[in-house]
Design an enzyme around this catalytic site. Structure first.
Site, PDB file in Angstrom:
ATOM      1  CG  ASP A 325       9.626 -13.018 -36.897  1.00  0.00           C
ATOM      2  OD1 ASP A 325       9.588 -14.233 -37.131  1.00  0.00           O
ATOM      3  OD2 ASP A 325      10.432 -12.504 -36.104  1.00  0.00           O
ATOM      4  CB  THR A 327      11.174 -14.744 -32.310  1.00  0.00           C
ATOM      5  OG1 THR A 327      10.685 -16.071 -32.208  1.00  0.00           O
ATOM      6  CG2 THR A 327      12.221 -14.484 -31.235  1.00  0.00           C
ATOM      7  CG  ASP A 571      13.452  -9.557 -34.155  1.00  0.00           C
ATOM      8  OD1 ASP A 571      13.113 -10.549 -34.825  1.00  0.00           O
ATOM      9  OD2 ASP A 571      13.826  -9.639 -32.966  1.00  0.00           O
TER      10      ASP A 571
END
Length: 812
Positions: A325, A327, A571
């Site tokens: 991912d 971000t 996250d």
């Protein structure tokens, strides 16, 4: 239905309520009570798909454990407690299995998306601060900067409201919200304020549905655990028939069934049968694998890596596809100022002071606040008017009448601040478009010579004559360790995919910054739904943007369907389903609670560069467990073959259970413990079980042949007592099994030589120290039988050496 009422459906519940009458004052106490009675609260169910009883039954109430427990109880009933030592290993295996799965269950049961413990709601005309679980359907919630949205809601009143939905959707840019738009539970307010009416609560909310899907119970895909379970399954189904053969042989060795039952000799036969059965079971192998995993987890814990499931240490070492991912994983999840660029016009004095004011403005949005780190504001001059940022117009303004920056200054989106046909603006718009196409967020600072009139500021009307003073670019802050860590994985042959909910151009820009060759990102809105076609696209592209949480999960599944061992980092809650689907899910330390709960690894300090250390630890564990598994499986092989051969010949089993416990400890248990913990940098190769068996089975057959040769010699001679023959068998088995230990310990170093030498010393003590020998039923054999045992052992060692050299030449 009364006029003005609305019929609403939430999950399986249906109710009728009017809306307009309470918006101004919020719900009344009676309205709240009615919804509470109807179960329309914000509670999230707190159960996983696997109960404690299911876990206990799966790990304890098995046929395998029933046989082991029955053997243990039988020996205790016969008063042979010395021969029942294996029971402790069996209990240890069961306890470890239950504890591991129960810990996974508790992590899932604690899974939560919302971290904010309270919400502001409007009830009975007054603002109340209540726990998020007490929010009910149709509540009016008040949202301010810094708040977390407690439930899905529809905005009906907004003033510059900006919502960060990155945890839910992966979109790193704050989303502007206006009346009629929807805000999702778990997202955060980063600017402005607003009021919204709750439309979905609890499990029906967007975050609740993600959480429910993530609670599906599963264990990490472990080749070692799968291989060991397969072996245990084979042994379980083979135990009963082999036991029948052994018992029959033991009874005939005691003079036949009738005589054995009449004289009580069946007790001796039962002990021999138990010895053969327990010898077949590699009890210590599962325990040793768990210990190796646990100690690996402790090592990683010192480096701030939390292992939520022990087998995950092995899993990352097998990964050949790493999905990232953007971000919060490659970036720190915050915007930073990138730089100032020429807007095409002559420099305008005072632009730095103007930027300092915009950065320090209390009403500034997240992007403008980044300017404060570079451009300072000393409070002079004071503005005469200002226009706060609003998502609807995407600009803000300030006017000064004195100082070095007189006039009006406008900061905002170039396409909305500048005119597309205005002379002097065309070049600035072209430059801004070029910067934006590279993935940078771009704003323009424009200047008007006259301050905005009070009416203009009140009506938020742009000044009629604006001159572009500067173009400003912003970017996400790249983690300093991202580029070197990705370079490590590429060097190790691990393929990389970046999967994000953000704009594909932005994702591609980040990918280039971390050293991943990528021109333009692939827009996931064009991704085919068919898994096979999706897998084809994933093979051809490395960077993906606008990916939904469901697509992330589907993409991971598509990669796994092509045989990849997939790790996924993330996250946000939007990553939770993909982390759950991946072979290894890795959460950053700043991740949402739900994301951490479903992950196998958590990088507690958020340092991405911890992953190479995890890979190294996993390789050590895999290589060492493979080494010790050959020891244990060789024992299982010779135990099975010895049981069948001696039972078929109607001979008594040549060992007492306690004697096998002693030889197991010297040739397998003690050395395996140390070997499993030693450094080992060998690269992972698939086929753990096949390689283990191709050595263990021949080694087991060799040991069987050596023991059988000695017992055949003793039977032909017919002059040796049962205790002497057993001792000779112990000598043969131990010496050949120790040579198996020698070849598997190669390359030998100082520590491995010390371990091997200690085991030979232990065997000598077993055979010669009276107290030890008496306990284990050792009786020193006559010289002829001793020499025959040494000769059989020598032949067995030579055969084991030959098998080892052949396998090494064939690179098995």
């Amino acid at each position: 239905m009364p006029k003005g009422a609305t019929h609403m459906v939430t999950g399986q519940r249906t109710h009728r309520f009017g809306k307009d009458r309470w918006r101004g004052n919020g719900l009344s106490s009676a309205d709240v009570s009615e919804r509470v009675r109807g179960g329309l609260t914000n509670l999230v169910s707190n159960t996983s798909s696997r109960s404690l009883w299911d876990i206990f039954r799966a790990n304890v109430l098995t046929l395998f454990n029933a046989i082991v427990a029955g053997s243990f109880v039988l020996l205790l009933a016969l008063g042979q407690w010395q021969d029942a030592l294996f029971g402790f290993a069996a209990v240890g295996n069961a306890v470890i299995g239950v504890v591991q799965e129960y810990r996974a269950k508790k992590s899932l049961d604690r899974l939560a998306v919302l971290n904010s413990p309270h919400a502001r709601v409007l009830r009975d005309g007054a603002i109340q601060d209540i726990p998020t679980a007490e929010v009910v359907l149709d509540d009016v919630i008040l949202l301010f900067a810094g708040d977390q949205v407690p439930a899905d809601a529809t905005v009906f009143d907004a003033n510059g409201l900006e919502i960060d939905e990155s945890l839910l959707t992966g979109e790193s840019n704050p989303v502007d919200k206006e009346a009629g738009s929807e805000v999702l539970a778990g997202s955060s307010v980063v600017g402005g304020q607003g009021r919204a009416q709750v439309v979905r609560v609890g499990d029906d909310s967007f975050a609740g549905k993600l959480t429910t899907a993530a609670k599906r119970f599963s264990l990490v895909n472990s080749e070692i655990r799968t291989g060991l379970n397969r072996v245990l399954r084979w042994i379980t189904w083979g135990l009963l028939p082999v036991m029948a053969v052994v018992v029959n042989g033991e009874m005939h060795a005691q003079g036949g069934w009738s005589q054995a039952l009449a004289t009580g000799a069946w007790k001796t036969a039962a002990v021999g049968a138990v010895a053969s059965v327990i010898a077949m079971v590699p009890l210590g192998l599962v325990l040793m694998a768990s210990v190796a995993f646990a100690l690996g987890g402790l090592r990683l814990a010192r480096d701030k890596v939390l292992i939520q499931e022990l087998a995950a240490v092995e899993g990352l070492a097998r990964v050949d596809m790493l999905c990232l991912d953007k971000t919060g994983t490659l970036t720190e999840g915050r915007i930073v100022f990138d730089g100032k660029h020429d807007a095409g016009a002559a420099p305008v004095p005072g632009w730095k002071e103007a930027l300092g004011w915009f950065g320090a403005d209390p009403d500034a949005n997240a992007t403008a606040r980044c300017l404060a780190a570079v451009y300072k504001d000393d409070g002079v001059p004071r503005p005469v008017s200002s226009v706060p940022f609003a998502s609807s117009r995407k600009w803000s303004a300030v006017s000064f009448t004195e100082g070095s920056a007189p006039g009006a200054w406008v900061l905002g989106a170039p396409e909305l601040v500048l005119g597309s046909t205005t002379p002097g603006h065309i070049q600035a718009l072209s430059s801004a478009a070029g910067l934006a196409s590279s993935g940078l967020r771009t704003l323009v600072l424009a200047h008007a010579g006259q301050p905005m009139a009070a009416r203009e500021a009140e009506e938020a009307a742009l000044p009629s004559v604006l001159v572009p003073a500067a173009l400003l670019t912003f970017r996400e802050k790249i983690r300093p360790d991202a580029a070197t860590t990705l370079a490590y994985f590429r060097k190790q042959g691990v393929d990389l995919r970046i999967i994000s909910g953000d704009d594909p151009r932005t994702v591609a820009a980040v990918a280039r910054d971390v050293g991943l060759d990528s021109t333009d990102g692939y827009d996931a809105r064009e991704l085919p739904e068919d898994p096979e076609l999706m897998a084809d696209v994933l093979q051809d592209h490395k960077v993906f943007g606008r990916v939904t949480p469901a697509q992330k999960k589907a993409m991971v599944a598509a990669l796994r369907s092509r045989g990849h061992v997939v790790a996924m980092t993330g996250d946000g809650v939007n990553d939770a389903l993909a982390l759950k689907e991946a072979d290894i899910g890795i959460a950053m330390g700043t991740a949402a609670a739900a994301t951490k709960a479903v992950s196998r690894l958590v990088l507690l300090d958020g340092r991405f560069d911890r992953l190479p250390g995890v890979v190294a630890e996993g390789r050590r564990v895999i290589a060492n467990i493979e080494r010790v598994s050959m020891l244990f499986l060789a024992k299982t092989s010779y135990a099975i073959v010895l049981s069948v051969v001696f039972g078929g010949l109607l001979w008594g089993f040549p060992f007492l259970p306690r004697q096998l416990s002693a030889t197991d400890g010297l040739t397998i248990g003690i050395p395996a413990f140390f070997l499993a913990l030693m450094p080992n940098t060998r690269l992972y190769r698939p086929g753990f079980l096949k390689r283990s068996l191709t050595f263990a089975v021949p080694a087991g057959l060799i040991i069987t042949a050596a023991v059988l040769a000695l017992n055949t010699y003793a039977a032909i001679a017919g002059v040796y007592g049962e205790d002497s023959v057993r001792t000779g068998s112990v000598m043969v088995l131990a010496l050949v099994a120790l040579w198996v230990l020698v070849v598997l310990s190669r390359p030998l170093n100082r520590w491995r030589l010390l371990i091997v030498a200690s085991m030979y010393a232990g065997l000598l003590a077993l055979l010669t120290v009276p107290v030890i020998a008496d306990f284990f039923g050792i009786s020193w054999p006559p010289d002829e039988l001793r020499n025959a045992a040494l000769l059989a052992a020598l032949g067995g060692c030579a055969a084991v050496e030959l098998v080892f050299r052949i396998r090494r030449r064939l690179n098995v």
